[in-house]
Design a protein around this motif. Structure first.
Motif, PDB file in Angstrom:
ATOM      1  N   GLY A 228      16.395  81.276  34.473  1.00  0.00           N
ATOM      2  CA  GLY A 228      15.901  81.834  35.724  1.00  0.00           C
ATOM      3  C   GLY A 228      15.822  83.344  35.764  1.00  0.00           C
ATOM      4  N   HIS A 229      16.190  84.018  34.687  1.00  0.00           N
ATOM      5  CA  HIS A 229      16.143  85.481  34.628  1.00  0.00           C
ATOM      6  C   HIS A 229      15.035  85.922  33.672  1.00  0.00           C
ATOM      7  CE1 HIS A 229      20.073  86.111  36.690  1.00  0.00           C
ATOM      8  NE2 HIS A 229      20.333  84.918  36.172  1.00  0.00           N
ATOM      9  N   ALA A 230      14.284  86.930  34.083  1.00  0.00           N
ATOM     10  CA  ALA A 230      13.254  87.513  33.221  1.00  0.00           C
ATOM     11  C   ALA A 230      13.882  88.653  32.421  1.00  0.00           C
ATOM     12  CB  ALA A 230      12.087  88.024  34.051  1.00  0.00           C
ATOM     13  N   LEU A 231      13.994  88.449  31.119  1.00  0.00           N
ATOM     14  CA  LEU A 231      14.605  89.436  30.237  1.00  0.00           C
ATOM     15  C   LEU A 231      13.513  90.189  29.482  1.00  0.00           C
ATOM     16  CD1 LEU A 231      17.489  87.246  28.743  1.00  0.00           C
ATOM     17  CD2 LEU A 231      17.465  88.591  30.862  1.00  0.00           C
ATOM     18  N   SER A 232      13.654  91.498  29.393  1.00  0.00           N
ATOM     19  CA  SER A 232      12.655  92.330  28.727  1.00  0.00           C
ATOM     20  C   SER A 232      13.269  93.013  27.510  1.00  0.00           C
ATOM     21  CB  SER A 232      12.110  93.388  29.689  1.00  0.00           C
ATOM     22  OG  SER A 232      11.483  92.777  30.801  1.00  0.00           O
ATOM     23  N   PHE A 233      12.580  92.894  26.370  1.00  0.00           N
ATOM     24  CA  PHE A 233      13.067  93.486  25.129  1.00  0.00           C
ATOM     25  C   PHE A 233      11.933  94.255  24.440  1.00  0.00           C
ATOM     26  CE2 PHE A 233      15.535  89.552  25.655  1.00  0.00           C
ATOM     27  CZ  PHE A 233      16.836  90.028  25.566  1.00  0.00           C
ATOM     28  N   VAL A 234      12.314  95.279  23.713  1.00  0.00           N
ATOM     29  CA  VAL A 234      11.391  95.963  22.808  1.00  0.00           C
ATOM     30  C   VAL A 234      11.898  95.734  21.393  1.00  0.00           C
ATOM     31  CG1 VAL A 234      10.506  98.183  22.035  1.00  0.00           C
ATOM     32  CG2 VAL A 234      10.663  97.686  24.477  1.00  0.00           C
ATOM     33  N   SER A 235      11.002  95.313  20.518  1.00  0.00           N
ATOM     34  CA  SER A 235      11.372  94.948  19.153  1.00  0.00           C
ATOM     35  C   SER A 235      11.339  96.159  18.230  1.00  0.00           C
ATOM     36  CB  SER A 235      10.414  93.879  18.624  1.00  0.00           C
ATOM     37  OG  SER A 235      10.614  93.644  17.255  1.00  0.00           O
ATOM     38  N   SER A 236      12.354  96.246  17.369  1.00  0.00           N
ATOM     39  CA  SER A 236      12.410  97.280  16.331  1.00  0.00           C
ATOM     40  C   SER A 236      12.679  96.592  14.996  1.00  0.00           C
ATOM     41  CB  SER A 236      13.516  98.290  16.638  1.00  0.00           C
ATOM     42  OG  SER A 236      13.657  99.210  15.581  1.00  0.00           O
ATOM     43  N   ILE A 237      11.921  96.957  13.955  1.00  0.00           N
ATOM     44  CA  ILE A 237      12.052  96.329  12.649  1.00  0.00           C
ATOM     45  C   ILE A 237      12.457  97.369  11.612  1.00  0.00           C
ATOM     46  CG2 ILE A 237      10.850  95.092  10.804  1.00  0.00           C
ATOM     47  CD1 ILE A 237       9.087  93.833  12.936  1.00  0.00           C
ATOM     48  N   SER A 238      13.500  97.053  10.840  1.00  0.00           N
ATOM     49  CA  SER A 238      13.998  97.947   9.789  1.00  0.00           C
ATOM     50  C   SER A 238      13.939  97.252   8.439  1.00  0.00           C
ATOM     51  CB  SER A 238      15.445  98.360  10.079  1.00  0.00           C
ATOM     52  OG  SER A 238      15.563  98.969  11.346  1.00  0.00           O
ATOM     53  N   THR A 239      13.639  98.021   7.404  1.00  0.00           N
ATOM     54  CA  THR A 239      13.658  97.508   6.033  1.00  0.00           C
ATOM     55  C   THR A 239      14.515  98.431   5.183  1.00  0.00           C
ATOM     56  OG1 THR A 239      11.624  98.724   5.527  1.00  0.00           O
ATOM     57  CG2 THR A 239      11.386  96.426   6.217  1.00  0.00           C
ATOM     58  N   PHE A 240      14.791  98.020   3.945  1.00  0.00           N
ATOM     59  CA  PHE A 240      15.650  98.802   3.066  1.00  0.00           C
ATOM     60  C   PHE A 240      14.852  99.898   2.368  1.00  0.00           C
ATOM     61  CE2 PHE A 240      18.096  94.980   3.669  1.00  0.00           C
ATOM     62  CZ  PHE A 240      19.401  95.441   3.725  1.00  0.00           C
ATOM     63  N   ASN A 241      15.474 101.049   2.216  1.00  0.00           N
ATOM     64  CA  ASN A 241      14.846 102.183   1.556  1.00  0.00           C
ATOM     65  C   ASN A 241      14.957 102.044   0.039  1.00  0.00           C
ATOM     66  OD1 ASN A 241      13.574 104.682   1.391  1.00  0.00           O
ATOM     67  ND2 ASN A 241      15.519 105.781   1.310  1.00  0.00           N
ATOM     68  N   THR A 242      13.850 102.264  -0.677  1.00  0.00           N
ATOM     69  CA  THR A 242      13.770 102.171  -2.139  1.00  0.00           C
ATOM     70  C   THR A 242      14.537 100.985  -2.718  1.00  0.00           C
ATOM     71  OG1 THR A 242      15.491 103.899  -2.190  1.00  0.00           O
ATOM     72  CG2 THR A 242      13.252 104.546  -2.759  1.00  0.00           C
ATOM     73  N   PRO A 243      14.174  99.765  -2.333  1.00  0.00           N
ATOM     74  CA  PRO A 243      14.858  98.589  -2.895  1.00  0.00           C
ATOM     75  C   PRO A 243      14.527  98.410  -4.372  1.00  0.00           C
ATOM     76  CG  PRO A 243      12.944  97.920  -1.638  1.00  0.00           C
ATOM     77  CD  PRO A 243      13.078  99.401  -1.428  1.00  0.00           C
ATOM     78  N   MET A 244      15.479  97.894  -5.124  1.00  0.00           N
ATOM     79  CA  MET A 244      15.301  97.643  -6.555  1.00  0.00           C
ATOM     80  C   MET A 244      15.359  96.157  -6.877  1.00  0.00           C
ATOM     81  SD  MET A 244      14.782 100.621  -7.764  1.00  0.00           S
ATOM     82  CE  MET A 244      14.891 100.308  -9.529  1.00  0.00           C
ATOM     83  N   ASP A 245      15.257  95.321  -5.853  1.00  0.00           N
ATOM     84  CA  ASP A 245      15.295  93.874  -6.030  1.00  0.00           C
ATOM     85  C   ASP A 245      14.253  93.268  -5.094  1.00  0.00           C
ATOM     86  OD1 ASP A 245      17.521  91.568  -7.049  1.00  0.00           O
ATOM     87  OD2 ASP A 245      16.314  91.017  -5.320  1.00  0.00           O
ATOM     88  N   VAL A 246      13.509  92.278  -5.590  1.00  0.00           N
ATOM     89  CA  VAL A 246      12.443  91.668  -4.798  1.00  0.00           C
ATOM     90  C   VAL A 246      12.997  91.069  -3.512  1.00  0.00           C
ATOM     91  CG1 VAL A 246      10.699  89.842  -4.756  1.00  0.00           C
ATOM     92  CG2 VAL A 246      11.013  91.219  -6.829  1.00  0.00           C
ATOM     93  N   THR A 247      14.121  90.368  -3.618  1.00  0.00           N
ATOM     94  CA  THR A 247      14.705  89.729  -2.435  1.00  0.00           C
ATOM     95  C   THR A 247      15.022  90.754  -1.362  1.00  0.00           C
ATOM     96  OG1 THR A 247      15.669  87.961  -3.769  1.00  0.00           O
ATOM     97  CG2 THR A 247      16.638  88.325  -1.606  1.00  0.00           C
ATOM     98  N   VAL A 248      15.665  91.842  -1.758  1.00  0.00           N
ATOM     99  CA  VAL A 248      16.052  92.881  -0.803  1.00  0.00           C
ATOM    100  C   VAL A 248      14.814  93.561  -0.225  1.00  0.00           C
ATOM    101  CG1 VAL A 248      17.341  95.027  -0.505  1.00  0.00           C
ATOM    102  CG2 VAL A 248      18.243  93.220  -1.979  1.00  0.00           C
ATOM    103  N   ALA A 249      13.803  93.782  -1.053  1.00  0.00           N
ATOM    104  CA  ALA A 249      12.587  94.451  -0.599  1.00  0.00           C
ATOM    105  C   ALA A 249      11.881  93.669   0.490  1.00  0.00           C
ATOM    106  CB  ALA A 249      11.640  94.676  -1.780  1.00  0.00           C
TER     107      ALA A 249
END
Length: 264
Positions: A220-241
């Motif tokens: 019953g409550h209207a919740l408002s969110f703003v999405s933020s997406i972060s990734t890893f800097n200079t990854p050296m593994d495909v999974t992490v990238a």
């Protein structure tokens, strides 16, 4: 009889054209010459391993595809592809869990390159409460859960705008990376019917959002969110990238107050 795969030159040309960069511009970035870039693309010159990696860096080629470029040039892959449950990933897993739990009571999750949910906190589980079991069978997929007509879509008060945002985001990713699984997911979720929301009375006081919010109903409550997406800097593994951490930041005081009340 085997069919030869694409050459490193043709792959690099495809990535360059996909990025909208000329041979001269790429040469300038890579401290090379347009003649040398042309020779590489046409197969008249075989690039060194370091040149392949340098060009891939300046073309913003995904880490997974950098291995493909190296293989096509006759070199060994440079980047590992370690399963997330491997013991060597223990520190990473623990760090992600601490990050997600530390963000509570606000929702946060970790997804892979095709939006499969790797980890989520209690804020996300709260939003998923009451969804049908077939959508919650592992691996959970964030796009599928969000846009499915039996998922979160009927609860999202601005579903038309949010759906358009998510589909545009996927289109940009498809354009930047050669991912057939992501394309298949896009074809699936873009075909879902859009729930129709009847008018809920007079609109309330307009809120000056600083970014497109996700406005979702919960108990019953209207919740408002703003999405933020972060990734890893200079990854050296495909999974992490390919990991992305998405946090949902409350976009108004009422949402903050409600979530804190649930957290006790």
């Amino acid at each position: 009889m085997t069919t030869a795969g694409p050459t490193v030159g043709s792959l690099l040309r495809t990535w360059r054209e996909r990025r909208g960069i000329s041979q001269l511009e790429l040469a300038g970035r890579a401290d090379s010459s347009s003649r040398h870039i042309s020779f590489i693309e046409t197969g008249r010159s075989r690039p060194s391993e370091e040149m392949v990696l340098k060009l891939a860096e300046h073309l913003d080629v995904p880490v997974r595809e950098r291995n493909s470029l190296l293989l096509s040039a006759g070199y060994a892959p440079r980047f590992a592809h370690t399963p997330l449950d491997d013991p060597s990933m223990g520190t990473l897993r623990e760090g992600l869990e601490r990050l997600l739990s530390g963000y509570e009571p606000y929702p946060a999750l970790v997804v892979d390159a095709t939006y499969n949910v790797i980890a989520a906190n209690r804020g996300i589980l709260m939003l998923l409460d009451g969804l049908p079991g077939h959508l919650l069978v592992p691996p959970l997929n964030a796009m599928r859960i969000t846009l499915h007509p039996e998922g979160l879509a009927p609860r999202i008060l601005n579903i038309a705008e949010w759906r358009g945002h998510l589909l545009s985001q996927m289109q940009r990713q498809i354009a930047l990376a050669r991912s057939e699984p992501l394309r298949a997911l896009y074809e699936e979720v873009s075909a879902y019917p859009v729930p129709e929301r009847p008018g809920d009375g007079e609109p309330g006081e307009p809120v000056p959002y600083f970014a497109l919010p996700l406005v979702i109903e919960h108990d019953g409550h209207a919740l408002s969110f703003v999405s933020s997406i972060s990734t890893f800097n200079t990854p050296m593994d495909v999974t992490v990238a390919e990991l992305a951490i998405e946090t949902l930041l409350p976009a108004d005081p009422a949402t903050v107050k409600y979530l804190r009340s649930l957290d006790g």
